[in-house]
Design a protein around this motif. Structure first.
Motif, mmCIF file in Angstrom:
data_model
loop_
_atom_site.group_PDB
_atom_site.id
_atom_site.type_symbol
_atom_site.label_atom_id
_atom_site.label_comp_id
_atom_site.label_asym_id
_atom_site.label_seq_id
_atom_site.Cartn_x
_atom_site.Cartn_y
_atom_site.Cartn_z
ATOM 1 N N LEU A 296 50.506 57.782 39.048
ATOM 2 C CA LEU A 296 50.015 56.417 38.893
ATOM 3 C C LEU A 296 48.578 56.226 39.348
ATOM 4 O O LEU A 296 47.845 55.412 38.766
ATOM 5 N N VAL A 297 48.153 56.954 40.388
ATOM 6 C CA VAL A 297 46.832 56.702 40.968
ATOM 7 C C VAL A 297 45.703 56.899 39.958
ATOM 8 O O VAL A 297 44.807 56.044 39.852
ATOM 9 N N PRO A 298 45.649 57.991 39.176
ATOM 10 C CA PRO A 298 44.551 58.101 38.187
ATOM 11 C C PRO A 298 44.553 56.976 37.165
ATOM 12 O O PRO A 298 43.483 56.512 36.749
ATOM 13 N N ILE A 299 45.755 56.512 36.763
ATOM 14 C CA ILE A 299 45.814 55.401 35.801
ATOM 15 C C ILE A 299 45.261 54.128 36.425
ATOM 16 O O ILE A 299 44.471 53.398 35.800
ATOM 17 N N TYR A 300 45.653 53.861 37.674
ATOM 18 C CA TYR A 300 45.149 52.669 38.352
ATOM 19 C C TYR A 300 43.635 52.757 38.569
ATOM 20 O O TYR A 300 42.922 51.747 38.434
ATOM 21 N N ILE A 301 43.144 53.938 38.934
ATOM 22 C CA ILE A 301 41.699 54.098 39.131
ATOM 23 C C ILE A 301 40.947 53.783 37.845
ATOM 24 O O ILE A 301 39.931 53.071 37.850
ATOM 25 N N PHE A 302 41.443 54.313 36.726
ATOM 26 C CA PHE A 302 40.794 54.043 35.440
ATOM 27 C C PHE A 302 40.794 52.546 35.134
ATOM 28 O O PHE A 302 39.769 51.992 34.700
ATOM 29 N N CYS A 303 41.922 51.880 35.379
ATOM 30 C CA CYS A 303 41.996 50.441 35.089
ATOM 31 C C CYS A 303 41.082 49.640 36.005
ATOM 32 O O CYS A 303 40.389 48.704 35.553
ATOM 33 N N PHE A 304 41.044 49.972 37.309
ATOM 34 C CA PHE A 304 40.173 49.244 38.235
ATOM 35 C C PHE A 304 38.708 49.362 37.825
ATOM 36 O O PHE A 304 37.961 48.373 37.854
ATOM 37 N N LEU A 305 38.282 50.560 37.456
ATOM 38 C CA LEU A 305 36.882 50.777 37.110
ATOM 39 C C LEU A 305 36.541 50.222 35.732
ATOM 40 O O LEU A 305 35.432 49.710 35.519
ATOM 41 N N TYR A 306 37.461 50.317 34.800
ATOM 42 C CA TYR A 306 37.178 49.867 33.442
ATOM 43 C C TYR A 306 37.149 48.342 33.347
ATOM 44 O O TYR A 306 36.324 47.766 32.640
ATOM 45 N N TYR A 307 38.046 47.686 34.088
ATOM 46 C CA TYR A 307 38.146 46.219 34.008
ATOM 47 C C TYR A 307 37.524 45.539 35.224
ATOM 48 O O TYR A 307 37.907 44.415 35.559
ATOM 49 N N ARG A 308 36.563 46.187 35.872
ATOM 50 C CA ARG A 308 35.991 45.598 37.087
ATOM 51 C C ARG A 308 35.233 44.314 36.787
ATOM 52 O O ARG A 308 35.266 43.359 37.578
ATOM 53 N N ASP A 309 34.516 44.232 35.675
ATOM 54 C CA ASP A 309 33.814 42.989 35.322
ATOM 55 C C ASP A 309 34.799 41.875 35.002
ATOM 56 O O ASP A 309 34.579 40.707 35.359
ATOM 57 N N HIS A 310 35.878 42.225 34.340
ATOM 58 C CA HIS A 310 36.892 41.228 34.003
ATOM 59 C C HIS A 310 37.549 40.673 35.272
ATOM 60 O O HIS A 310 37.790 39.460 35.378
ATOM 61 N N MET A 311 37.819 41.543 36.242
ATOM 62 C CA MET A 311 38.428 41.079 37.499
ATOM 63 C C MET A 311 37.458 40.229 38.304
ATOM 64 O O MET A 311 37.866 39.282 38.986
ATOM 65 N N ARG A 312 36.162 40.545 38.208
ATOM 66 C CA ARG A 312 35.178 39.700 38.893
ATOM 67 C C ARG A 312 35.129 38.319 38.270
ATOM 68 O O ARG A 312 35.050 37.306 38.981
ATOM 69 N N GLN A 313 35.160 38.241 36.950
ATOM 70 C CA GLN A 313 35.200 36.937 36.290
ATOM 71 C C GLN A 313 36.478 36.174 36.640
ATOM 72 O O GLN A 313 36.470 34.951 36.760
ATOM 73 N N PHE A 314 37.572 36.897 36.823
ATOM 74 C CA PHE A 314 38.821 36.254 37.239
ATOM 75 C C PHE A 314 38.652 35.607 38.607
ATOM 76 O O PHE A 314 39.148 34.492 38.849
ATOM 77 N N MET A 315 37.964 36.279 39.523
ATOM 78 C CA MET A 315 37.744 35.700 40.838
ATOM 79 C C MET A 315 36.843 34.473 40.755
ATOM 80 O O MET A 315 37.013 33.512 41.511
ATOM 81 N N PHE A 316 35.887 34.470 39.828
ATOM 82 C CA PHE A 316 34.992 33.317 39.692
ATOM 83 C C PHE A 316 35.739 32.076 39.210
ATOM 84 O O PHE A 316 35.265 30.952 39.407
ATOM 85 N N ARG A 317 36.871 32.255 38.565
ATOM 86 C CA ARG A 317 37.621 31.099 38.065
ATOM 87 C C ARG A 317 38.118 30.204 39.200
ATOM 88 O O ARG A 317 38.398 29.028 38.985
ATOM 89 N N PHE A 318 38.221 30.757 40.404
ATOM 90 C CA PHE A 318 38.704 29.988 41.550
ATOM 91 C C PHE A 318 37.568 29.326 42.327
ATOM 92 O O PHE A 318 37.827 28.644 43.310
ATOM 93 N N VAL A 319 36.317 29.541 41.906
ATOM 94 C CA VAL A 319 35.161 29.045 42.654
ATOM 95 C C VAL A 319 34.363 28.106 41.757
ATOM 96 O O VAL A 319 34.215 28.347 40.554
ATOM 97 N N SER A 320 33.855 27.039 42.354
ATOM 98 C CA SER A 320 33.037 26.098 41.600
ATOM 99 C C SER A 320 31.713 26.765 41.205
ATOM 100 O O SER A 320 31.241 27.682 41.883
#
Length: 397
Positions: free
Chosen positions: A178-202
């Motif tokens: 699982l770890v290599p799959i999770y690493i790939f997902c974390f790095l590939y979707y890092r911009d998307h996850m950052r935008q997700f965090m911005f949704r909670f901030v004004s």
């Protein structure tokens, strides 16, 4: 009396209505801390029950943070993101495989020597018992008694050992998958996850949040990479000292002790005791065993006073008490993987606590003693001498 109380209550209500303030219900401190303890208990329960899901995620997040500079550098060279991530993962896997090969070869050599070491250890044990009997009159245990007691205890715990071995093997295999799959997902979707965090901030606060996230990411990367650098340097120094003394399995013990050196006080004790005992059994020389301990103590002195402060001390540092408590809690919560994750997770918590004024005291509590002295120090008015210039040059390197 009752009309006066009614009049006072109506007067207070009129004042609050005129001022536009709404009455606030405040909880008693006992109720507040009771809810806090209940929440912490539920958090620990959930973390313990979901260890099969959370452990691979935590390992993947830390390794993703470590590989992010490599991926961003390859992306600046116009590599596709997926290819850059796969290259970084392959480099990580190659390094781990190389370490396992070196470590495994030493383990096989040590396994081949175990029967001879066992015979020598039995002879030394008999000599020690004879000395204790002559000096203090203690009863001497025969070999048959020792073997019988060892076999009986082994039979009682055989089922537990077998079950734990099977569960550990299954857990390791699942994590390795699982770890290599999770690493790939974390790095590939890092911009998307950052935008997700911005949704909670004004929108007016997103710049400050972005700065905080970048600061946390930079400090965590520096800490983890610095920690690995310290382990490599300590392993090299330990290996040189043990090879000079002619100690068997020097590379194995050097790597083993350098990894344990992350644990304050306890790590150097365990890392130096085992090779010293084996050296004593192999050579029968207490002086050489003491020299082995001296090598580890000297390298630990260099690591604590020069290597770690130069590499990780300026980024984030955890005091020994917090590190030991984190190791104990991590071991109780998740076993050996929890002990491995405890130090990096405490470092991440310290960075997160330091990023906010409301939680900064907790970050100060986790930090080293020297962190609180930086503000009290004043800049020297005189120019540094030759040694000072050399020290600053080393820090820049």
């Amino acid at each position: 009396m009752f009309p006066s109380l009614i009049n006072r209550g109506s007067a207070r209500a009129n004042v609050s209505q005129q001022s536009g303030a709404t009455p606030e219900a405040k909880l008693a401190p006992v109720v507040h801390y009771t809810f806090l303890l209940i929440g912490l208990s539920l958090l620990v329960f959930v973390l313990h029950k979901l260890d099969g899901i959370l452990l691979p995620l935590f390992f993947s997040a830390l390794l993703s943070t470590l590989l992010l500079p490599v991926v961003t550098r390859l992306e600046k060279l116009r590599w596709p993101r997926s290819l850059a991530i796969l290259t970084a993962i392959l480099l990580l896997v190659g390094g781990i495989v190389g370490l396992v090969i070196v470590f495994g070869a030493q383990m096989l050599d040590l396994k081949a020597e175990l029967p001879l070491i066992q015979k020598k250890l039995v002879v030394m044990f008999d000599q020690g018992q004879a000395w204790l009997h002559d000096r203090f009159g203690m009863r001497v245990m025969s070999k048959d008694e020792i073997i019988d007691s060892s076999l009986s205890s082994a039979k009682k715990s055989a089922g537990g050992f077998l079950g734990s071995t099977l569960s550990t093997t299954a857990g390791v295999l699942s994590v390795l998958t699982l770890v290599p799959i999770y690493i790939f997902c974390f790095l590939y979707y890092r911009d998307h996850m950052r935008q997700f965090m911005f949704r909670f901030v004004s929108p007016d606060k997103r710049t400050a949040v972005l700065h905080t996230i970048d600061n946390i990411q930079t400090v965590v990367q520096a800490y983890i990479s610095g920690l690995l650098t310290v382990i490599v340097i300590v392993a090299i120094l330990n290996g040189i000292g043990l090879l000079v003394l002619g100690v068997k399995f020097a590379i194995f013990f050097a790597i083993f002790a350098s990894v344990l050196a992350v644990i304050p006080y306890i790590g150097i004790l365990v890392g130096a005791t085992i090779p010293a005992l084996i050296t004593l059994v192999e050579t029968g020389s207490p002086g050489k065993a003491a020299a082995v301990v001296g090598v580890f103590v000297f390298v630990q002195f260099l690591e604590g006073n020069f290597i770690t402060p130069m590499i990780t001390g300026s980024k984030v540092s955890i005091n020994p008490m917090a590190a030991i408590i984190a190791l104990i809690l991590g071991g109780e919560l998740w076993g050996t993987p929890g002990m491995i994750l405890s130090i990096p997770l405490v470092a991440v918590l310290k960075v997160v606590f330091d990023s906010s004024k409301s939680t900064e005291p907790w970050g100060f509590l986790l930090g080293d003693v020297t962190d609180g002295e930086d503000t009290a120090k004043t800049k020297p008015t005189t120019k540094p001498g030759t040694l000072g210039k050399f020290w600053h040059m080393l820090k820049r390197i």
